[in-house]
Design a protein around this motif. Structure first.
Motif, PDB file in Angstrom:
ATOM      1  N   ALA A 144       4.476  14.833 -10.782  1.00 29.80           N
ATOM      2  CA  ALA A 144       4.760  15.034 -12.205  1.00 29.80           C
ATOM      3  C   ALA A 144       3.683  15.898 -12.848  1.00 29.80           C
ATOM      4  N   TYR A 145       2.439  15.639 -12.513  1.00 25.67           N
ATOM      5  CA  TYR A 145       1.340  16.447 -13.050  1.00 25.67           C
ATOM      6  C   TYR A 145       1.487  17.898 -12.629  1.00 25.67           C
ATOM      7  N   LEU A 146       1.776  18.134 -11.369  1.00 23.07           N
ATOM      8  CA  LEU A 146       1.920  19.512 -10.869  1.00 23.07           C
ATOM      9  C   LEU A 146       3.083  20.226 -11.550  1.00 23.07           C
ATOM     10  N   ARG A 147       4.198  19.520 -11.740  1.00 23.55           N
ATOM     11  CA  ARG A 147       5.340  20.117 -12.439  1.00 23.55           C
ATOM     12  C   ARG A 147       4.944  20.517 -13.860  1.00 23.55           C
ATOM     13  N   GLN A 148       4.250  19.596 -14.534  1.00 21.60           N
ATOM     14  CA  GLN A 148       3.837  19.855 -15.902  1.00 21.60           C
ATOM     15  C   GLN A 148       2.831  21.000 -15.952  1.00 21.60           C
ATOM     16  N   ARG A 163       0.835  -1.210   0.000  1.00 19.03           N
ATOM     17  CA  ARG A 163       0.000   0.000   0.000  1.00 19.03           C
ATOM     18  C   ARG A 163       0.863   1.250   0.000  1.00 19.03           C
ATOM     19  N   ILE A 164       1.948   1.230   0.776  1.00 20.34           N
ATOM     20  CA  ILE A 164       2.870   2.379   0.817  1.00 20.34           C
ATOM     21  C   ILE A 164       3.489   2.601  -0.555  1.00 20.34           C
ATOM     22  N   ALA A 165       3.895   1.517  -1.225  1.00 23.31           N
ATOM     23  CA  ALA A 165       4.482   1.631  -2.561  1.00 23.31           C
ATOM     24  C   ALA A 165       3.472   2.216  -3.536  1.00 23.31           C
ATOM     25  N   GLU A 215       3.722   5.754  -5.627  1.00 22.47           N
ATOM     26  CA  GLU A 215       3.533   5.896  -7.079  1.00 22.47           C
ATOM     27  C   GLU A 215       2.483   6.960  -7.383  1.00 22.47           C
ATOM     28  N   GLN A 216       1.414   6.980  -6.607  1.00 25.50           N
ATOM     29  CA  GLN A 216       0.378   8.003  -6.811  1.00 25.50           C
ATOM     30  C   GLN A 216       0.931   9.391  -6.524  1.00 25.50           C
ATOM     31  N   GLN A 217       1.729   9.495  -5.477  1.00 26.87           N
ATOM     32  CA  GLN A 217       2.333  10.784  -5.130  1.00 26.87           C
ATOM     33  C   GLN A 217       3.270  11.248  -6.248  1.00 26.87           C
TER      34      GLN A 217
END
Length: 121
Positions: free
Chosen positions: A111-115, A98-100, A104-106
């Protein structure tokens, strides 16, 4: 001590104390009037329960573990049954998965926020 004082001393709510009792984790004494009566050993057990819950163990596993903690048999490596250790390991493995997945979601959100910000952080 009555439930309000036990809650204050243990740092858990009266509702949690009742829940622990309903789950069979603690068995407070009873006064003649039917009120719960918490002794020091019950408060100590509540502190252990709270610690185990905060570590993420489910109530089901805590219920299995508590008798060994209380009688001191859970202190050595060979005192804890292999089945119990396997269940704790499996729970830990599910938690790690679940942590992994959350990692991955984070990363995807980062990446979305950077873009979305045009490459700036």
């Amino acid at each position: 001590m009555k439930i309000g004082e036990a809650a204050r001393v243990s740092g858990v709510s009266a509702r949690s104390l009742r829940h622990y009792e309903d789950e069979g984790l603690i068995v407070p004494g009873r006064c003649d009037n039917g009120f719960r009566d918490y002794c020091r050993s019950t408060i100590d057990r509540v502190l252990v329960i709270r610690s185990l819950l905060e570590s993420g163990l489910p109530v089901r596993l805590i219920r299995d573990l508590l008798p060994r903690i209380a009688d001191g048999s859970g202190t050595g490596d060979d005192a804890v049954p292999a089945r119990f250790l396997q269940e704790v390991q499996e729970y830990r493995d599910r938690l790690a998965a679940r942590i992994a997945a959350l990692g991955e979601q984070q990363a995807a959100l980062d990446a979305y926020l950077r873009q979305a910000r045009g490459g700036e952080r």
